[in-house]
Write an enzyme that holds these catalytic residues in place. Structure first.
Site, PDB file in Angstrom:
ATOM      1  N   ASP A  69     -31.408 -38.583 -42.497  1.00 21.25           N
ATOM      2  CA  ASP A  69     -32.650 -39.191 -42.962  1.00 21.25           C
ATOM      3  C   ASP A  69     -32.767 -39.078 -44.480  1.00 21.25           C
ATOM      4  O   ASP A  69     -32.254 -38.137 -45.093  1.00 21.25           O
ATOM      5  CB  ASP A  69     -33.865 -38.565 -42.273  1.00 21.25           C
ATOM      6  CG  ASP A  69     -33.979 -37.064 -42.480  1.00 21.25           C
ATOM      7  OD1 ASP A  69     -32.938 -36.371 -42.451  1.00 21.25           O
ATOM      8  OD2 ASP A  69     -35.110 -36.561 -42.672  1.00 21.25           O
TER       9      ASP A  69
ATOM     10  N   GLU B 251     -34.859 -33.745 -41.630  1.00 24.83           N
ATOM     11  CA  GLU B 251     -34.805 -32.723 -42.669  1.00 24.83           C
ATOM     12  C   GLU B 251     -35.776 -33.034 -43.792  1.00 24.83           C
ATOM     13  O   GLU B 251     -36.422 -32.136 -44.329  1.00 24.83           O
ATOM     14  CB  GLU B 251     -33.382 -32.617 -43.224  1.00 24.83           C
ATOM     15  CG  GLU B 251     -33.118 -31.340 -44.038  1.00 24.83           C
ATOM     16  CD  GLU B 251     -33.494 -31.445 -45.508  1.00 24.83           C
ATOM     17  OE1 GLU B 251     -33.528 -30.407 -46.192  1.00 24.83           O
ATOM     18  OE2 GLU B 251     -33.758 -32.577 -45.991  1.00 24.83           O
TER      19      GLU B 251
END
Length: 383
Positions: free
Chosen positions: A77, A141
């Site tokens: 991400d 994250e």
């Protein structure tokens, strides 16, 4: 991919990094990145397990068995792009200019993941390894980080799995590739504080109770406090106020509440519970009524110098001819969930100057160097 018109063959790390950057994996969306990674890992003999939770994609891919267990960890991400008109090229169209690869995630951390995969491809082609080689890849994250690596670690711990080593591919270098590796991180403890007063007219202060007046001396004391002195590996614990708000919008009303958000980045000389207790002691002296909503993003950790750090230093010296410094600063990473699991943990990646910024980028020449470092560590620890 958009190029500068004279793009040579840059190698497999570059090609895979471009494929990953082209996927719009805005947190917490994986954007198909993990499926792409498994298309490269499955032919190498990796088995995939999807430990998904809360809409988050979590890939646990393993090859081999037994100890030592080496984890290569990362996240697919990326943070939002910011204003598109302020990028010099589309952030999800990997673009080369003057030997530099531009795109969201180029440094944080799709190039690190690409370098890991290519390193493992060469490592396995050279012969069998001992123990277990694993990838732990998440799409959570950059966001809340509740259902990503944290969740996977909890699941694997419940099975009795304990890793010996972990490499997180976060951008760790400072001015030149390999000049720094992260061997620890400060803890992060935050608080949403609301101080209660009594709303009233500013002309009749004795009939109200101004929460701002109660909060200000408390904050002044907290700001002036020396929380600890740090140590050889960490700077002293830092207290910072990030948000402060009160008032109704009118200029003649004593507010009924005052809100503040603050954060500790703390070292191994303090604990979260100690910091909370000291804050509450200050607040109790100044603010009769308040609510404190605490959150702990991660405890501090430090990897002692042993075989993983020795292998990392030797691999960097071999690849780029410099000895890296050890660093424990910066923000948090998923290493905060892996290190307490029991693994020697380091973060090794490209230069971090452009992470989360407009025109995020990585030097293409650093990709092969990074992959060589990863391969060198695997050779030293798993052959």
């Amino acid at each position: 991919m958009a190029a500068d018109g004279n793009t040579p063959e840059y190698g497999p790390e570059f090609e895979l990094a471009c494929e990953l950057i082209a996927r719009r994996s805005l947190t917490p969306d994986d954007g198909g990145c993990c499926e792409l990674l498994m298309s490269r890992l499955a032919p190498l003999g990796f088995s995939a397990e999807w430990i998904n939770a809360g809409g988050i994609t979590n890939l646990w891919a393993t090859r081999g068995s037994g100890a030592p267990l080496m984890i290569l960890a990362g996240h697919t991400d990326v943070v939002p792009t910011g204003p598109l008109d302020r990028w010099d090229s589309d952030p999800f169209t990997p673009t080369v200019r003057n030997g530099v690869l531009y795109g969201r995630g180029a440094a944080d951390m799709k190039s690190g993941i690409a370098a890991m995969v290519c390193a493992v491809e060469r490592f396995i082609a050279a012969g069998e390894h001992k123990g277990t080689l694993a990838f732990l890849i998440t799409s959570d994250e950059e966001g809340a980080a509740r259902h990503g690596t944290r969740h996977v670690v909890e699941v694997l711990k419940a099975r009795g799995i304990v890793p010996q080593y972990a490499i997180v591919g976060e951008a760790s270098s400072n001015e030149t590739f390999g000049d720094r590796i992260v061997v620890g991180r400060r803890g992060s403890l935050g608080c949403n504080l609301r101080v209660h007063g009594k709303q009233g007219h500013v002309a009749y202060p004795h009939k109200g109770d101004n929460p701002v007046h109660r909060l200000m001396p408390a904050l002044a004391e907290l700001v002036a406090t020396q929380w600890d002195n740090g140590n050889a590996h960490f700077p002293p614990t830092s207290f910072q106020i990030s948000n402060l708000h009160s008032g109704t919008g009118a200029n003649n009303v004593i507010p009924g509440e005052a809100d503040v958000v603050f954060n500790f980045r703390y070292c191994t000389e303090s604990t979260a519970e100690q910091l909370k207790a000291r804050v509450h002691a200050v607040l109790d002296r100044h603010c009769p009524r308040y609510d404190a909503d605490w959150w702990l993003s991660g405890e501090p950790f430090l990897t002692a110098q042993a075989e993983l750090i020795d292998a990392a230093v030797a691999s960097i010296e071999s690849a780029v001819g410099i000895k890296p410094d050890f660093f424990t600063g910066g923000g948090t990473s998923d290493a905060r969930f892996i290190a307490p699991w029991g693994a020697q943990t380091v973060e090794i990646g490209p230069i971090n100057d452009s992470i989360h910024k407009l025109n995020e980028h990585v030097k293409i020449s650093d990709l092969a160097k990074l992959s060589s470092v990863y391969e060198g560590i695997l050779q030293r620890l798993l052959r």
